[in-house]
Design a protein around this motif. Structure first.
Motif, PDB file in Angstrom:
ATOM      1  N   SER A  94       0.823  -1.220   0.000  1.00 38.35           N
ATOM      2  CA  SER A  94       0.000   0.000   0.000  1.00 38.35           C
ATOM      3  C   SER A  94       0.851   1.262   0.000  1.00 38.35           C
ATOM      4  O   SER A  94       0.387   2.342  -0.396  1.00 38.35           O
ATOM      5  CB  SER A  94      -0.930   0.006   1.217  1.00 38.35           C
ATOM      6  OG  SER A  94      -0.173  -0.056   2.426  1.00 38.35           O
ATOM      7  N   LYS A 148       0.644   5.374  -1.210  1.00 38.52           N
ATOM      8  CA  LYS A 148       0.675   6.317  -0.089  1.00 38.52           C
ATOM      9  C   LYS A 148       1.899   7.222  -0.130  1.00 38.52           C
ATOM     10  O   LYS A 148       1.812   8.421   0.143  1.00 38.52           O
ATOM     11  CB  LYS A 148       0.653   5.546   1.233  1.00 38.52           C
ATOM     12  CG  LYS A 148      -0.681   4.929   1.578  1.00 38.52           C
ATOM     13  CD  LYS A 148      -0.594   4.176   2.893  1.00 38.52           C
ATOM     14  CE  LYS A 148      -1.915   3.493   3.234  1.00 38.52           C
ATOM     15  NZ  LYS A 148      -1.812   2.702   4.496  1.00 38.52           N
ATOM     16  N   ASN A 167      -3.275   0.610  -9.892  1.00 37.73           N
ATOM     17  CA  ASN A 167      -4.541   0.660  -9.159  1.00 37.73           C
ATOM     18  C   ASN A 167      -5.401  -0.557  -9.479  1.00 37.73           C
ATOM     19  O   ASN A 167      -6.060  -1.116  -8.594  1.00 37.73           O
ATOM     20  CB  ASN A 167      -5.295   1.947  -9.488  1.00 37.73           C
ATOM     21  CG  ASN A 167      -4.578   3.182  -8.970  1.00 37.73           C
ATOM     22  OD1 ASN A 167      -3.771   3.099  -8.027  1.00 37.73           O
ATOM     23  ND2 ASN A 167      -4.841   4.328  -9.574  1.00 37.73           N
ATOM     24  N   THR A 200      -4.219  -3.608  -7.531  1.00 37.23           N
ATOM     25  CA  THR A 200      -4.614  -3.592  -6.121  1.00 37.23           C
ATOM     26  C   THR A 200      -6.091  -3.902  -5.933  1.00 37.23           C
ATOM     27  O   THR A 200      -6.490  -4.423  -4.886  1.00 37.23           O
ATOM     28  CB  THR A 200      -4.302  -2.223  -5.482  1.00 37.23           C
ATOM     29  OG1 THR A 200      -5.143  -1.209  -6.061  1.00 37.23           O
ATOM     30  CG2 THR A 200      -2.842  -1.838  -5.681  1.00 37.23           C
ATOM     31  N   GLN A 201      -6.891  -3.605  -6.944  1.00 38.45           N
ATOM     32  CA  GLN A 201      -8.334  -3.823  -6.851  1.00 38.45           C
ATOM     33  C   GLN A 201      -8.752  -5.232  -7.278  1.00 38.45           C
ATOM     34  O   GLN A 201      -9.900  -5.631  -7.050  1.00 38.45           O
ATOM     35  CB  GLN A 201      -9.058  -2.791  -7.708  1.00 38.45           C
ATOM     36  CG  GLN A 201      -8.912  -1.364  -7.210  1.00 38.45           C
ATOM     37  CD  GLN A 201      -9.162  -0.331  -8.292  1.00 38.45           C
ATOM     38  OE1 GLN A 201      -9.681  -0.663  -9.370  1.00 38.45           O
ATOM     39  NE2 GLN A 201      -8.782   0.920  -8.034  1.00 38.45           N
ATOM     40  N   ASN A 215      -6.837  -9.218   0.960  1.00 38.21           N
ATOM     41  CA  ASN A 215      -6.178  -8.521  -0.140  1.00 38.21           C
ATOM     42  C   ASN A 215      -4.786  -8.132   0.323  1.00 38.21           C
ATOM     43  O   ASN A 215      -4.624  -7.224   1.154  1.00 38.21           O
ATOM     44  CB  ASN A 215      -6.976  -7.279  -0.551  1.00 38.21           C
ATOM     45  CG  ASN A 215      -6.383  -6.583  -1.768  1.00 38.21           C
ATOM     46  OD1 ASN A 215      -5.236  -6.813  -2.135  1.00 38.21           O
ATOM     47  ND2 ASN A 215      -7.171  -5.710  -2.389  1.00 38.21           N
ATOM     48  N   PHE A 275      -2.565  -6.458  -0.988  1.00 34.81           N
ATOM     49  CA  PHE A 275      -2.243  -5.054  -1.247  1.00 34.81           C
ATOM     50  C   PHE A 275      -2.685  -4.141  -0.102  1.00 34.81           C
ATOM     51  O   PHE A 275      -2.280  -2.985  -0.030  1.00 34.81           O
ATOM     52  CB  PHE A 275      -2.904  -4.596  -2.551  1.00 34.81           C
ATOM     53  CG  PHE A 275      -2.303  -5.223  -3.779  1.00 34.81           C
ATOM     54  CD1 PHE A 275      -1.189  -4.665  -4.387  1.00 34.81           C
ATOM     55  CD2 PHE A 275      -2.842  -6.375  -4.327  1.00 34.81           C
ATOM     56  CE1 PHE A 275      -0.631  -5.236  -5.517  1.00 34.81           C
ATOM     57  CE2 PHE A 275      -2.296  -6.957  -5.464  1.00 34.81           C
ATOM     58  CZ  PHE A 275      -1.178  -6.392  -6.055  1.00 34.81           C
ATOM     59  N   GLU A 276      -3.525  -4.672   0.782  1.00 31.30           N
ATOM     60  CA  GLU A 276      -3.995  -3.888   1.933  1.00 31.30           C
ATOM     61  C   GLU A 276      -3.363  -4.348   3.241  1.00 31.30           C
ATOM     62  O   GLU A 276      -3.753  -3.890   4.328  1.00 31.30           O
ATOM     63  CB  GLU A 276      -5.524  -3.982   2.024  1.00 31.30           C
ATOM     64  CG  GLU A 276      -6.226  -3.397   0.796  1.00 31.30           C
ATOM     65  CD  GLU A 276      -7.731  -3.629   0.804  1.00 31.30           C
ATOM     66  OE1 GLU A 276      -8.227  -4.259   1.759  1.00 31.30           O
ATOM     67  OE2 GLU A 276      -8.401  -3.192  -0.152  1.00 31.30           O
ATOM     68  N   LYS A 320      -0.904  -4.664   6.421  1.00 34.18           N
ATOM     69  CA  LYS A 320      -0.158  -3.705   7.221  1.00 34.18           C
ATOM     70  C   LYS A 320       1.211  -4.283   7.566  1.00 34.18           C
ATOM     71  O   LYS A 320       1.422  -5.506   7.478  1.00 34.18           O
ATOM     72  CB  LYS A 320      -0.921  -3.377   8.497  1.00 34.18           C
ATOM     73  CG  LYS A 320      -2.310  -2.778   8.267  1.00 34.18           C
ATOM     74  CD  LYS A 320      -3.001  -2.529   9.599  1.00 34.18           C
ATOM     75  CE  LYS A 320      -4.380  -1.911   9.396  1.00 34.18           C
ATOM     76  NZ  LYS A 320      -5.301  -2.851   8.723  1.00 34.18           N
TER      77      LYS A 320
END
Length: 503
Positions: free
Chosen positions: A124, A128, A139, A142-143, A471, A473-474, A476
């Motif tokens: 991510s 950011k 994009n 990531t979706q 996901n 891509f999300e 942490k």
């Protein structure tokens, strides 16, 4: 990145095949003294436009040679392999193509991009901290973290049915980007090739390596003859001479392959050849690899290692230059000596004793892993390797060289479905069947066969958190955790490589 096929009910809709149709139509009308026959070939994206043009061809298009076409950007090409995201290539290519109207390289500030990608942290952070949503393709990645309609609609499987023109597929054994695409395209069309119009050529090349130079070497590997020159003069030129001008006898082998190890051109009546017999070569305790199955006498059921996302295994020897940057060794990395990971505790190795006779494999290779992880997701990287003799008199500097013959990665969450991923139950032994794709190779007498297994291949493959996140891509930073990986080689769970052996 691959335009979807047009809606033929809409007379204004366009795609690559309609663009090509219009181009051919213009050429026929505006180039004097043509004979009304058109041929087409291209490499990489131009290979894609070639195979798409052939799927809905202009009547004048008589023969095509698609070379290194992608096939499925989620399953086996530039952007993913078996669902595992090809981080460095996908990011750098998307940036190069989309950040401006001219190709632009990302300015890493690190010659060794391994460091940059490791410091990046979670995926991510691309948006950011650095790109801020300016790359449409990034994009989209990531979706669409799973094999959904976005990927399926682009793939060749949804676009090919039967060969409408004479079609030659060309692939390199060490293509660093789309080695599988031509093999897939050939396989899809072969199912309905009633008029014998579908052919394949496989050679010892990197991506596009057949199009220039002599092709006597690739990286440190030598082939004893000019393979690229031979392809252009004896295969490609004769192909188009026959279909466009009627010159020659029109007799082409179904499959033409340069067999590595023996370094000989081979003709086959089918691909994979029907005479190949599947034989399993099994993992055993103490790093042994053998055609014999594990027995109850084996003292240990599994080998294990700790995979730590904070210390990922590099996919090639560092420094890892930017893919298309100055001095990049990207083009030949698949032929690199794999000894650079030999002493890492997070890479397992099994090998045979010194071979007393040649072993030839021709066809599709697969890995059958029985594995468990302490995490809830895991990547499995498998490499089939030809180990040169320690005292290789023919070329001393190649002594002990570890050459990858077949390899790939599999993201564990997709073991049951690429569309509907599932977490792995920690500690549970599961079976993973991993397609390692085609090979035509002779493991020579005096060599050894080796298999390496690991769980990171960085940064060509993004780091799996090893904790299931719907996901990635999300994910942490706190989601990335070490995991203990176990590879089993017991009577019940007999991990192996399935080899297409030709006697």
């Amino acid at each position: 990145m691959s335009r979807n096929s047009r809606d033929k009910n809409d007379p204004k809709a366009i795609d690559e095949s309609s663009d090509t149709y219009d181009t051919i139509d213009w050429l026929l009308k505006n180039i004097p003294d043509n004979n009304g026959k058109v041929g087409m070939y291209g490499i990489s994206y131009d290979g894609w436009t070639t195979i798409i043009a052939a799927s809905d061809p202009h009547p004048a298009l008589k023969a095509v040679s698609e070379q290194a076409t992608p096939s499925d950007m989620f399953m086996n090409d530039d952007l993913h392999h078996n669902g595992a995201f090809r981080l460095s290539y996908a990011f750098e290519y998307a940036f190069m193509e989309e950040i401006s109207k001219t190709d632009s390289l990302y300015q890493f500030g690190n010659y060794d991009t391994y460091d940059w990608y490791l410091k990046l942290g979670p995926l991510s952070n691309i948006n950011k901290k650095y790109i801020h949503d300016r790359l449409p393709s990034w994009n989209a990645f990531t979706q669409h973290p799973n094999y959904d309609a976005y990927w399926k609609k682009q793939a060749l499987t949804s676009r090919l049915d039967h060969p409408r023109v004479a079609t030659q597929h060309v692939s390199g054994w060490w293509d660093q980007e789309d080695m599988v695409g031509p093999q897939d395209a050939y396989r899809f069309l072969e199912k309905h090739d009633v008029n014998n119009q579908n052919f394949i050529v496989l050679g010892p090349w990197r991506r596009g390596g057949w199009a220039g130079g002599e092709g006597r070497t690739l990286g440190n590997i030598k082939f004893d003859e000019p393979t690229a020159t031979y392809f252009r003069k004896e295969i490609q030129a004769k192909w188009f001479a026959w279909y466009l001008k009627g010159k020659g006898d029109g007799k082409f082998a179904e499959a033409i392959s340069f067999q590595t190890g023996s370094n000989k051109w081979k003709n086959y009546t089918a691909w994979p050849p029907k005479e190949a017999v599947e034989k399993n070569i099994y993992f055993h305790a103490n790093g042994k690899l053998s055609f014999e199955k594990p027995s109850a006498a084996d003292t240990k059921d599994f080998d294990s290692y700790v995979s730590d996302p904070s210390k990922p295994v590099p996919y090639r020897a560092r420094p890892i230059e930017e893919t298309y940057g100055p001095g990049s060794r990207w083009y030949t990395w698949l032929t690199d000596d794999q000894r650079f990971v030999d002493n890492r505790p997070d890479v397992l190795t099994w090998q045979t004793g010194t071979l007393t006779e040649d072993i030839t494999i021709t066809g599709n290779v697969a890995a059958k892993l029985y594995a468990a992880t302490s995490g809830s997701d895991a990547d499995w990287v498998v490499k089939l390797i030809d180990v040169y003799p320690e005292d290789y008199k023919a070329e001393p500097k190649m002594s002990g060289y570890e050459l990858m013959i077949a390899d790939d990665v599999f993201r564990g969450r997709f073991r049951n479905s690429f569309s509907k991923p599932e977490p792995i139950t920690p500690g549970k032994v599961e079976e993973y069947t991993i397609d390692l794709h085609g090979a035509d190779h002779v493991f020579k007498k005096g060599h050894k066969i080796m298999v390496q297994v690991q769980s990171t291949w960085f940064p060509i493959i993004d780091r799996n958190p090893q904790k299931y996140i719907p996901n990635i891509f999300e994910a942490k930073a706190s989601d990335y955790q070490p995991a203990t990986q176990k590879i089993y080689h017991s009577v019940k769970f007999a991990s192996s490589i399935v080899l297409p052996v030709v006697e």
